[in-house]
Motif scaffolding. Structure first.
Motif, mmCIF file in Angstrom:
data_model
loop_
_atom_site.group_PDB
_atom_site.id
_atom_site.type_symbol
_atom_site.label_atom_id
_atom_site.label_comp_id
_atom_site.label_asym_id
_atom_site.label_seq_id
_atom_site.Cartn_x
_atom_site.Cartn_y
_atom_site.Cartn_z
ATOM 1 N N ASP A 161 0.822 -1.211 0.000
ATOM 2 C CA ASP A 161 0.000 0.000 0.000
ATOM 3 C C ASP A 161 0.858 1.264 0.000
ATOM 4 N N ILE A 162 2.063 1.172 0.538
ATOM 5 C CA ILE A 162 3.004 2.291 0.528
ATOM 6 C C ILE A 162 3.689 2.416 -0.826
ATOM 7 N N MET A 163 4.218 1.317 -1.305
ATOM 8 C CA MET A 163 5.054 1.352 -2.509
ATOM 9 C C MET A 163 4.279 1.650 -3.777
ATOM 10 N N ILE A 164 2.959 1.422 -3.769
ATOM 11 C CA ILE A 164 2.166 1.695 -4.966
ATOM 12 C C ILE A 164 1.945 3.189 -5.176
ATOM 13 N N LEU A 165 2.142 4.016 -4.168
ATOM 14 C CA LEU A 165 1.809 5.435 -4.287
ATOM 15 C C LEU A 165 2.686 6.208 -5.274
ATOM 16 N N PRO A 166 4.020 6.061 -5.287
ATOM 17 C CA PRO A 166 4.809 6.775 -6.299
ATOM 18 C C PRO A 166 4.364 6.399 -7.711
ATOM 19 N N PHE A 167 4.430 7.363 -8.619
ATOM 20 C CA PHE A 167 3.712 7.242 -9.884
ATOM 21 C C PHE A 167 4.224 6.144 -10.803
ATOM 22 N N ASN A 168 5.505 5.775 -10.756
ATOM 23 C CA ASN A 168 6.021 4.760 -11.671
ATOM 24 C C ASN A 168 5.887 3.342 -11.142
ATOM 25 N N THR A 169 5.427 3.156 -9.914
ATOM 26 C CA THR A 169 5.154 1.810 -9.417
ATOM 27 C C THR A 169 3.791 1.392 -9.940
ATOM 28 N N LYS A 170 3.768 0.343 -10.745
ATOM 29 C CA LYS A 170 2.545 -0.053 -11.427
ATOM 30 C C LYS A 170 1.787 -1.158 -10.703
ATOM 31 N N TYR A 171 2.478 -1.873 -9.800
ATOM 32 C CA TYR A 171 1.839 -3.029 -9.174
ATOM 33 C C TYR A 171 2.676 -3.472 -7.992
ATOM 34 N N CYS A 172 1.989 -3.950 -6.942
ATOM 35 C CA CYS A 172 2.672 -4.579 -5.811
ATOM 36 C C CYS A 172 1.717 -5.580 -5.181
ATOM 37 N N HIS A 173 2.197 -6.779 -4.945
ATOM 38 C CA HIS A 173 1.379 -7.811 -4.317
ATOM 39 C C HIS A 173 2.228 -8.549 -3.294
ATOM 40 N N ALA A 174 1.702 -8.680 -2.063
ATOM 41 C CA ALA A 174 2.417 -9.353 -0.984
ATOM 42 C C ALA A 174 1.902 -10.774 -0.819
ATOM 43 N N GLY A 175 2.840 -11.706 -0.708
ATOM 44 C CA GLY A 175 2.496 -13.094 -0.452
ATOM 45 C C GLY A 175 3.525 -13.702 0.476
ATOM 46 N N GLY A 176 3.132 -14.012 1.708
ATOM 47 C CA GLY A 176 4.100 -14.513 2.683
ATOM 48 C C GLY A 176 5.150 -13.460 2.970
ATOM 49 N N ASP A 177 6.420 -13.834 2.844
ATOM 50 C CA ASP A 177 7.518 -12.903 3.087
ATOM 51 C C ASP A 177 8.112 -12.374 1.784
ATOM 52 N N GLN A 178 7.303 -12.308 0.730
ATOM 53 C CA GLN A 178 7.745 -11.819 -0.569
ATOM 54 C C GLN A 178 6.822 -10.716 -1.065
ATOM 55 N N LEU A 179 7.410 -9.704 -1.714
ATOM 56 C CA LEU A 179 6.652 -8.659 -2.387
ATOM 57 C C LEU A 179 7.016 -8.678 -3.861
ATOM 58 N N GLN A 180 6.012 -8.803 -4.708
ATOM 59 C CA GLN A 180 6.212 -8.757 -6.148
ATOM 60 C C GLN A 180 5.841 -7.357 -6.632
ATOM 61 N N VAL A 181 6.820 -6.636 -7.155
ATOM 62 C CA VAL A 181 6.652 -5.233 -7.537
ATOM 63 C C VAL A 181 6.948 -5.081 -9.021
ATOM 64 N N ARG A 182 6.207 -4.222 -9.679
ATOM 65 C CA ARG A 182 6.471 -3.912 -11.095
ATOM 66 C C ARG A 182 6.670 -2.410 -11.250
ATOM 67 N N ILE A 183 7.769 -2.052 -11.916
ATOM 68 C CA ILE A 183 8.150 -0.658 -12.113
ATOM 69 C C ILE A 183 8.075 -0.322 -13.595
ATOM 70 N N GLY A 184 7.388 0.765 -13.946
ATOM 71 C CA GLY A 184 7.226 1.137 -15.339
ATOM 72 C C GLY A 184 8.328 2.042 -15.854
ATOM 73 N N ARG A 185 8.564 1.967 -17.143
ATOM 74 C CA ARG A 185 9.504 2.895 -17.787
ATOM 75 C C ARG A 185 8.889 4.288 -17.891
ATOM 76 N N LYS A 186 7.581 4.344 -17.960
ATOM 77 C CA LYS A 186 6.856 5.603 -17.976
ATOM 78 C C LYS A 186 5.591 5.419 -17.158
ATOM 79 N N TYR A 187 5.001 6.525 -16.728
ATOM 80 C CA TYR A 187 3.941 6.446 -15.726
ATOM 81 C C TYR A 187 2.726 5.668 -16.199
ATOM 82 N N ASN A 188 2.416 5.688 -17.511
ATOM 83 C CA ASN A 188 1.201 5.051 -17.991
ATOM 84 C C ASN A 188 1.456 3.704 -18.660
#
Length: 288
Positions: free
Chosen positions: A88-115
């Motif tokens: 919920d924290i990491m999704i706020l900056p504009f280039n973070t496109k996705y974050c999902h927590a499962g157990g002790d792992q976070l899967q994050v996706r970072i975009g080259r551009k905001y959209n």
């Protein structure tokens, strides 16, 4: 061009990191740091009790934020020990496109551009670990071994101690390592689209005059500030009704960044809010 865009994304909004450089690892040293910064925390240009600094070594960039939070220590430590809270924290900056927590792992996706669609964004896999959750000291860490364009060893440390009057002193430290390819791509970005961008701390120009820090250190400072503001926005909305929290966080984070338009302005409020509403909804489902 692709590597240029990836480095722009990293400079804008990639991830937190626990640096390879020294960090404060116990309550006593963090209390000492608070004492050292006491006057600066009270008198600065940030409009809040805040100190930002950065370090550049041959293969590592590090950004540090020290801040007094208007939240009690128990609230901070209990909230930030949960992996789902970090999404919920990491999704706020504009280039973070996705974050999902499962157990002790976070899967994050970072975009080259905001959209950029989340399916096309770069994957970062963070391991999550609570180091200490005690009555007078808190520390949690995240680590991702690999990043885009030759970057590596993305790490996070967030530590905190209680202060008087129901406040908390927090240290957020962010870093990543890079090799020759990453260094060249960053230099390209900083000589073109990133040439006019600056950070928050002061340095001196060739004539010895004080100026806002630029270059790679400025990029790290901007990123660290975005994530500190995301933590604060998350914490200040925890008391809101559950069905209103995401909207309040989105609005709060954008308003906070607009206090520093020279460093952090990227788009108008309507564009940002529409995008983040969609991304909050999407992160409830695991992606491959």
């Amino acid at each position: 061009m692709k590597s240029f865009r990836w480095l722009a994304a990293l400079a804008a909004a990639s991830a937190f990191a626990l640096p390879a450089l020294p960090v404060h690892a116990d309550a006593a040293s963090l209390r000492a740091r608070h004492a050292d910064l006491r006057d600066e925390l009270r008198n600065n240009n940030y409009q809040r009790a805040l100190h930002i600094d950065s370090t550049e070594s041959p293969n590592v960039l590090q950004g540090d934020v020290y801040a007094v939070l208007d939240h009690p220590f128990v609230k901070v430590s209990q909230a930030l020990k949960e992996p789902a809270a970090w999404c919920d924290i990491m999704i706020l900056p504009f280039n973070t496109k996705y974050c999902h927590a499962g157990g002790d792992q976070l899967q994050v996706r970072i975009g080259r551009k905001y959209n950029q669609p989340a399916e096309q964004a770069f994957k970062l896999s963070f391991g999550f670990r609570n180091q200490i959750v005690g009555k007078d000291y808190f520390e949690t860490r995240l680590n991702a071994p690999e990043g885009p364009i030759g970057t590596r060893d993305y790490r996070i440390t967030v530590s905190a101690i209680p202060l008087e009057a129901g406040k908390t002193f927090l240290h957020l430290s962010y870093s990543y390592g890079y090799g020759t390819v990453g260094r060249m791509a960053m230099q390209t970005y900083l000589s073109t689209a990133g040439a006019s961008k600056v950070g928050f701390s002061m340095s001196k120009d060739a004539n010895g005059q004080p100026v806002l820090t630029g270059g790679v250190r400025g990029a790290v400072e901007r990123n660290a500030m975005r994530y500190y503001l995301a933590i604060d926005s998350y914490l200040e909305t925890l008391d809101a009704p559950a069905d209103q929290r995401n909207e309040k966080r989105i609005q709060s984070w954008f308003s906070a960044t607009e206090r520093y338009p020279k460093q952090l302005h990227e788009m108008d409020r309507s564009t940002y809010v529409t995008m983040k509403r969609q991304e909050y909804e999407r992160q409830q489902t695991a992606m491959n």
